[in-house]
Design a protein around this motif. Structure first.
Motif, short mmCIF file in Angstrom:
data_model
loop_
_atom_site.label_atom_id
_atom_site.label_comp_id
_atom_site.label_asym_id
_atom_site.label_seq_id
_atom_site.Cartn_x
_atom_site.Cartn_y
_atom_site.Cartn_z
N LEU A 1 0.91 -1.26 -0.11
CA LEU A 1 -0.10 0.13 0.02
C LEU A 1 0.71 1.19 -0.01
O LEU A 1 1.69 1.52 0.74
N VAL A 2 0.48 2.21 -0.98
CA VAL A 2 1.14 3.48 -1.00
C VAL A 2 0.19 4.53 -1.04
O VAL A 2 0.57 5.75 -1.16
N ARG A 3 -0.98 4.32 -1.00
CA ARG A 3 -2.09 5.31 -1.05
C ARG A 3 -2.85 5.16 0.08
O ARG A 3 -2.87 4.22 0.97
N ARG A 4 -3.55 6.30 0.57
CA ARG A 4 -4.13 6.61 1.81
C ARG A 4 -5.82 6.14 1.55
O ARG A 4 -6.02 6.61 0.46
N PRO A 5 -6.12 5.10 2.17
CA PRO A 5 -7.64 4.61 1.83
C PRO A 5 -8.56 5.81 2.16
O PRO A 5 -8.42 6.47 3.36
N ALA A 6 -9.73 5.99 1.41
CA ALA A 6 -10.62 6.83 1.76
C ALA A 6 -11.65 6.43 2.76
O ALA A 6 -12.13 7.25 3.54
N VAL A 7 -11.67 4.93 2.68
CA VAL A 7 -12.83 4.30 3.56
C VAL A 7 -12.41 2.97 3.87
O VAL A 7 -11.54 2.38 3.12
N ILE A 8 -12.29 2.67 5.38
CA ILE A 8 -12.06 1.21 5.69
C ILE A 8 -13.50 0.79 6.23
O ILE A 8 -13.85 1.33 7.23
N LYS A 9 -14.20 0.03 5.66
CA LYS A 9 -15.30 -0.88 6.13
C LYS A 9 -14.99 -2.26 6.74
O LYS A 9 -14.06 -3.00 6.22
N MET A 10 -15.64 -2.45 7.90
CA MET A 10 -15.15 -3.33 8.73
C MET A 10 -16.21 -4.16 9.31
O MET A 10 -16.97 -3.43 10.03
N ASP A 11 -16.44 -5.35 9.19
CA ASP A 11 -17.40 -6.27 9.79
C ASP A 11 -17.00 -7.64 9.96
O ASP A 11 -16.98 -8.60 9.03
N ILE A 12 -16.48 -8.01 10.81
CA ILE A 12 -15.87 -9.35 11.18
C ILE A 12 -16.12 -9.84 12.74
O ILE A 12 -15.29 -10.67 13.24
N GLU A 13 -17.47 -9.70 13.07
CA GLU A 13 -17.80 -10.60 13.99
C GLU A 13 -17.12 -10.43 15.30
O GLU A 13 -16.81 -11.47 15.84
N GLY A 14 -17.06 -9.30 15.79
CA GLY A 14 -16.33 -9.31 17.12
C GLY A 14 -14.84 -9.07 16.95
O GLY A 14 -14.20 -8.96 18.14
N TYR A 15 -14.30 -9.28 16.02
CA TYR A 15 -12.83 -9.15 15.80
C TYR A 15 -12.25 -7.72 15.46
O TYR A 15 -11.13 -7.53 15.17
N GLU A 16 -13.22 -6.84 15.33
CA GLU A 16 -13.00 -5.34 14.71
C GLU A 16 -11.95 -4.91 15.56
O GLU A 16 -10.82 -4.05 15.18
N THR A 17 -12.03 -4.70 17.15
CA THR A 17 -11.04 -4.11 17.84
C THR A 17 -9.45 -4.71 17.52
O THR A 17 -8.74 -4.02 17.60
N ARG A 18 -9.30 -6.05 17.69
CA ARG A 18 -8.04 -6.58 17.17
C ARG A 18 -7.49 -6.27 15.94
O ARG A 18 -6.46 -6.12 15.91
N ALA A 19 -8.53 -6.18 15.06
CA ALA A 19 -8.03 -5.94 13.88
C ALA A 19 -7.43 -4.42 13.55
O ALA A 19 -6.37 -4.23 12.88
N VAL A 20 -8.25 -3.63 14.33
CA VAL A 20 -7.59 -1.95 14.13
C VAL A 20 -6.56 -2.01 15.31
O VAL A 20 -5.44 -1.24 14.70
N LEU A 21 -6.27 -2.87 16.29
CA LEU A 21 -4.82 -2.65 16.97
C LEU A 21 -3.93 -3.33 16.12
O LEU A 21 -2.66 -3.05 16.41
#
Length: 244
Positions: A221-241
């Motif tokens: 990745l070399v571009r800044r994403p405009a949107v991050i959509k996240m739906d992973i059944e309770g693992y969102e916090t861990r993914a963000v960490l």
């Protein structure tokens, strides 16, 4: 002198259209068993997508109404269009923005934003959804979607949980079969929890940073994403960490 012994090869989680070598290469032309093609409405670039034929609330609504979570869909498209000055598709006139779709499922948001002319990094671990996602992306009919999407089959976690083998199971095989929940697998930590709860598939984990910036088969990745959509059944916090 420094050792010249190479470590084990890094996994290739990328999914690609067409036959060929590599873990993610595949012939996705045939409609998977238990799937159907349905038209997508509410879009400036009409297309069709593969959905589960039964037992999946997401697929059933798309088949019935031609849309899924249209309010959220329009919010995401508006953010992408706004960041890119209108998007790259017909009626857009601007440059494409980038969305990262974590938990792509069968590909509603991924395909919708790609059909609108935006670029997408799609991350989906559940093997039950992968053939449908890739069939939609790899179809030869316009709009051309595969060139705008880089897809990966991997599960995201925090740094402490990366590199583990985890267990995936459908939360409701009768009503929401494409919705997967991740638990610890017996092969990973010996506690057997995943086996008792029903392990349909095993999947390796990575951090979002690791996939985006470090993996040799990742997007680099070399571009800044405009949107991050996240739906992973309770693992969102861990993914963000696991992200900067």
């Amino acid at each position: 002198p420094p050792s010249s012994v190479a470590g084990p090869p890094r996994p290739d989680w990328s999914l690609r259209c067409g036959t060929g070598s590599g873990a993610g290469a595949g012939d996705w032309d045939a409609l998977p068993d238990g799937a159907q093609l349905v038209p997508v409405r509410w879009h400036r670039e009409p297309y069709v997508m593969a959905v589960h034929s039964e037992g999946d609330v997401v697929s059933e609504k798309i088949a019935r109404e031609g849309a899924w979570e249209i309010r959220i869909t329009r919010m995401i498209l508006g953010a992408l269009d706004g960041a890119g000055g209108g998007g790259g598709g017909k009626g857009g006139g601007g440059s494409p923005s980038l969305m990262i779709d974590v938990g792509a499922n069968i590909g509603w948001f991924t395909a919708y934003m790609a059909a609108a002319g935006h670029d997408v990094i799609a991350i989906e671990p559940f093997g039950l959804n992968i053939p449908l996602l890739m069939h939609t992306l790899c179809r030869p009919e316009p709009p051309e979607l595969a060139g705008r999407v880089r897809a990966y089959r991997v599960a995201l976690s925090d740094p402490a949980g990366a590199g583990r083998t985890m267990c995936l199971r459908s939360t409701s095989p009768e009503a929401n079969r494409g919705n997967a929940q991740m638990t610890a697998a017996a092969a990973a930590d010996g506690n057997g929890d995943g086996e008792r709860e029903g392990c349909q598939e095993r999947i390796r984990t990575a951090t979002l940073d690791g996939l985006l910036f470090e993996e040799p088969h990742g997007p680099g990745l070399v571009r800044r994403p405009a949107v991050i959509k996240m739906d992973i059944e309770g693992y969102e916090t861990r993914a963000v960490l696991g992200a900067r």
